[in-house]
Design a protein around this motif. Sequence first.
Motif, PDB file in Angstrom:
ATOM      1  N   GLY A 336       0.782  -1.227   0.000  1.00 24.82           N
ATOM      2  CA  GLY A 336       0.000   0.000   0.000  1.00 24.82           C
ATOM      3  C   GLY A 336       0.814   1.276   0.000  1.00 24.82           C
ATOM      4  N   GLY A 337       2.143   1.167  -0.020  1.00 27.08           N
ATOM      5  CA  GLY A 337       2.995   2.346   0.008  1.00 27.08           C
ATOM      6  C   GLY A 337       3.369   2.833  -1.386  1.00 27.08           C
ATOM      7  N   SER A 338       3.714   4.113  -1.478  1.00 29.15           N
ATOM      8  CA  SER A 338       4.105   4.702  -2.746  1.00 29.15           C
ATOM      9  C   SER A 338       5.620   4.850  -2.820  1.00 29.15           C
ATOM     10  CB  SER A 338       3.459   6.081  -2.905  1.00 29.15           C
ATOM     11  OG  SER A 338       3.994   6.980  -1.928  1.00 29.15           O
ATOM     12  N   ILE A 339       6.126   5.076  -4.033  1.00 32.28           N
ATOM     13  CA  ILE A 339       7.553   5.338  -4.215  1.00 32.28           C
ATOM     14  C   ILE A 339       7.941   6.622  -3.493  1.00 32.28           C
ATOM     15  CG2 ILE A 339       9.375   5.785  -5.896  1.00 32.28           C
ATOM     16  CD1 ILE A 339       8.326   2.929  -5.866  1.00 32.28           C
ATOM     17  N   ASP A 340       7.070   7.601  -3.522  1.00 35.90           N
ATOM     18  CA  ASP A 340       7.348   8.853  -2.830  1.00 35.90           C
ATOM     19  C   ASP A 340       7.501   8.633  -1.327  1.00 35.90           C
ATOM     20  OD1 ASP A 340       7.426  11.860  -2.687  1.00 35.90           O
ATOM     21  OD2 ASP A 340       5.640  11.498  -1.476  1.00 35.90           O
ATOM     22  N   LEU A 341       6.659   7.771  -0.751  1.00 39.26           N
ATOM     23  CA  LEU A 341       6.782   7.482   0.678  1.00 39.26           C
ATOM     24  C   LEU A 341       8.116   6.803   0.975  1.00 39.26           C
ATOM     25  CD1 LEU A 341       5.717   7.366   3.555  1.00 39.26           C
ATOM     26  CD2 LEU A 341       4.509   5.247   2.959  1.00 39.26           C
ATOM     27  N   LEU A 342       8.502   5.847   0.142  1.00 44.64           N
ATOM     28  CA  LEU A 342       9.798   5.191   0.336  1.00 44.64           C
ATOM     29  C   LEU A 342      10.925   6.222   0.368  1.00 44.64           C
ATOM     30  CD1 LEU A 342       9.840   1.977  -1.899  1.00 44.64           C
ATOM     31  CD2 LEU A 342       9.817   2.100   0.588  1.00 44.64           C
ATOM     32  N   HIS A 343      10.875   7.174  -0.556  1.00 43.07           N
ATOM     33  CA  HIS A 343      11.924   8.186  -0.626  1.00 43.07           C
ATOM     34  C   HIS A 343      11.917   9.070   0.614  1.00 43.07           C
ATOM     35  CE1 HIS A 343      13.912  11.877  -2.488  1.00 43.07           C
ATOM     36  NE2 HIS A 343      14.830  10.931  -2.461  1.00 43.07           N
ATOM     37  N   ARG A 344      10.751   9.445   1.073  1.00 43.98           N
ATOM     38  CA  ARG A 344      10.663  10.305   2.254  1.00 43.98           C
ATOM     39  C   ARG A 344      11.146   9.573   3.499  1.00 43.98           C
ATOM     40  NH1 ARG A 344       4.834  12.935   2.451  1.00 43.98           N
ATOM     41  NH2 ARG A 344       5.833  14.285   4.003  1.00 43.98           N
ATOM     42  N   VAL A 345      10.847   8.284   3.617  1.00 45.42           N
ATOM     43  CA  VAL A 345      11.335   7.507   4.758  1.00 45.42           C
ATOM     44  C   VAL A 345      12.855   7.357   4.698  1.00 45.42           C
ATOM     45  CG1 VAL A 345      11.277   5.234   5.877  1.00 45.42           C
ATOM     46  CG2 VAL A 345       9.152   6.306   5.109  1.00 45.42           C
ATOM     47  N   LEU A 346      13.389   7.162   3.497  1.00 47.30           N
ATOM     48  CA  LEU A 346      14.843   7.124   3.335  1.00 47.30           C
ATOM     49  C   LEU A 346      15.468   8.424   3.831  1.00 47.30           C
ATOM     50  CD1 LEU A 346      17.571   6.135   2.196  1.00 47.30           C
ATOM     51  CD2 LEU A 346      16.800   6.918  -0.060  1.00 47.30           C
ATOM     52  N   LEU A 347      14.920   9.564   3.443  1.00 42.50           N
ATOM     53  CA  LEU A 347      15.467  10.854   3.851  1.00 42.50           C
ATOM     54  C   LEU A 347      15.360  11.049   5.361  1.00 42.50           C
ATOM     55  CD1 LEU A 347      14.137  13.202   1.008  1.00 42.50           C
ATOM     56  CD2 LEU A 347      16.409  12.160   1.232  1.00 42.50           C
ATOM     57  N   LEU A 348      14.250  10.633   5.952  1.00 41.42           N
ATOM     58  CA  LEU A 348      14.088  10.755   7.397  1.00 41.42           C
ATOM     59  C   LEU A 348      15.070   9.871   8.150  1.00 41.42           C
ATOM     60  CD1 LEU A 348      10.203  10.870   7.757  1.00 41.42           C
ATOM     61  CD2 LEU A 348      11.797  12.617   8.573  1.00 41.42           C
ATOM     62  N   THR A 349      15.265   8.651   7.653  1.00 39.89           N
ATOM     63  CA  THR A 349      16.222   7.757   8.304  1.00 39.89           C
ATOM     64  C   THR A 349      17.622   8.346   8.222  1.00 39.89           C
ATOM     65  OG1 THR A 349      14.840   5.905   7.532  1.00 39.89           O
ATOM     66  CG2 THR A 349      16.978   5.351   8.454  1.00 39.89           C
ATOM     67  N   ARG A 350      17.961   8.897   7.074  1.00 40.98           N
ATOM     68  CA  ARG A 350      19.278   9.522   6.896  1.00 40.98           C
ATOM     69  C   ARG A 350      19.434  10.725   7.826  1.00 40.98           C
ATOM     70  NH1 ARG A 350      19.688  10.681   1.095  1.00 40.98           N
ATOM     71  NH2 ARG A 350      20.298   8.483   0.912  1.00 40.98           N
ATOM     72  N   GLN A 351      18.380  11.501   7.974  1.00 42.35           N
ATOM     73  CA  GLN A 351      18.426  12.666   8.860  1.00 42.35           C
ATOM     74  C   GLN A 351      18.703  12.246  10.302  1.00 42.35           C
ATOM     75  OE1 GLN A 351      15.022  15.366   8.555  1.00 42.35           O
ATOM     76  NE2 GLN A 351      14.971  15.508  10.768  1.00 42.35           N
ATOM     77  N   ASN A 352      18.014  11.208  10.770  1.00 42.87           N
ATOM     78  CA  ASN A 352      18.232  10.734  12.140  1.00 42.87           C
ATOM     79  C   ASN A 352      19.596  10.073  12.304  1.00 42.87           C
ATOM     80  OD1 ASN A 352      15.705  11.046  14.019  1.00 42.87           O
ATOM     81  ND2 ASN A 352      14.905  10.637  11.972  1.00 42.87           N
ATOM     82  N   SER A 353      20.071   9.450  11.244  1.00 44.63           N
ATOM     83  CA  SER A 353      21.424   8.881  11.273  1.00 44.63           C
ATOM     84  C   SER A 353      22.459   9.987  11.501  1.00 44.63           C
ATOM     85  CB  SER A 353      21.707   8.150   9.959  1.00 44.63           C
ATOM     86  OG  SER A 353      23.032   7.668   9.923  1.00 44.63           O
ATOM     87  N   ARG A 354      22.280  11.113  10.828  1.00 44.44           N
ATOM     88  CA  ARG A 354      23.223  12.226  10.985  1.00 44.44           C
ATOM     89  C   ARG A 354      23.173  12.803  12.392  1.00 44.44           C
ATOM     90  NH1 ARG A 354      21.528  14.838   5.163  1.00 44.44           N
ATOM     91  NH2 ARG A 354      22.991  13.634   3.861  1.00 44.44           N
ATOM     92  N   ILE A 355      21.973  12.845  12.964  1.00 43.39           N
ATOM     93  CA  ILE A 355      21.832  13.361  14.328  1.00 43.39           C
ATOM     94  C   ILE A 355      22.642  12.511  15.298  1.00 43.39           C
ATOM     95  CG2 ILE A 355      20.203  13.615  16.246  1.00 43.39           C
ATOM     96  CD1 ILE A 355      18.106  14.445  14.144  1.00 43.39           C
ATOM     97  N   ALA A 356      22.513  11.187  15.183  1.00 44.91           N
ATOM     98  CA  ALA A 356      23.275  10.304  16.075  1.00 44.91           C
ATOM     99  C   ALA A 356      24.772  10.389  15.772  1.00 44.91           C
ATOM    100  CB  ALA A 356      22.778   8.872  15.920  1.00 44.91           C
TER     101      ALA A 356
END
Length: 364
Positions: A336-356
């Motif tokens: 049920g997910g879109s390609i756009d959602l996958l991309h946004r989750v990738l960016l969010l995960t990367r953002q939190n990775s940088r924070i840590a």
Amino acid sequence: MNASPTAEYGSPEQLEATRSADPLGADEVCSRLPEMNAEADLAALTGALRDLLPGFERVAELSTDECLAAVRDLGMLLGSIKRHGSEPAVLVPEVLPVLLELGRRTDMVPRDTVLHYCVWNPEGTRRRMYTGDPQECTLQNAVRHVFPHLHEGLRLCAELNRTSPEDERFAQLATRIDGNVHTMLESIDTVLAEVSPVFFARTLRPYFEEISLGGQNYLGPAAAQVPLWLVDEVVWLSDRGIAEYEKFLLDSVPYGLPLWRELHAGWRHSPSAVTRLLESFERAGGYDRAGERLRDSAAALAGVLRTAVTFRGRHYRIARQAYQEEVRLYPLGSGGGSIDLLHRVLLLTRQNSRIAEERTKRGG
């Protein structure tokens, strides 16, 4: 609902008990399923579903593991019938009460999930497949390989959620979680090497369409049902996500094991590990005053997030190829997910990775 399998859901004993079970005598029919699908023989598929249906007295005799195997085998016919253009519960209405009872007995949704299709699927000549193509087998094996590691990873996540970043166990737990998540990289590398995005999009994806049962729609087996999203929830998602991903997660929760649903209920409103790490650094007065133990916690958590970023990047690459307009048959993934959602989750995960990651460097 309170239905226990022979052993704990996900244990080696339980997996083997379900894989070896053939409570409906479906081995022969399932061996012919790729041929029936290749011929689009809807009459044969419908007849096979009707012939395999157990009565309620038979269902009452089944163990929980046998009920899981029954859903697995009926599910292969459900997906095949829907792929060829018909709602299975319309053609075979008597399937509805049986599926509802099997769902009640197993404490899961009343149709097959990615666990039934991949994890509880037998190996060798008894393997249940829609197409019989080696690429389908590769995709099933990818999930089989990941499952025990992620299942163990979720147990560790439960401990991490109760552990302060100032405790030396935090880094130890995060490092072990990272090792479990890393198996997803091994699986997706195999998929990248051996499975054509066109095969998935045009040949296999149609078998994973949702079906309607009693007025409610149920998604088919989907890679999105593999619970990396639960790891996300503990590590960063519970309080650092976006509404679209949180909704997708809520839609995915019912397709998981009972234990996974319980973990989600307990984690949903808890502070994430990233948030707790930041709070610990604030209490310590910043990097320079933080102890080595806290910096180790930051480094270990950053490791989990880097692995997740790498996996999501490769997953996004596959999905983008499979769902190009000139290739795809469906606009959304089977979960049920879109390609756009996958991309946004990738960016969010990367953002939190940088924070840590920043908390492992002087001045972070």
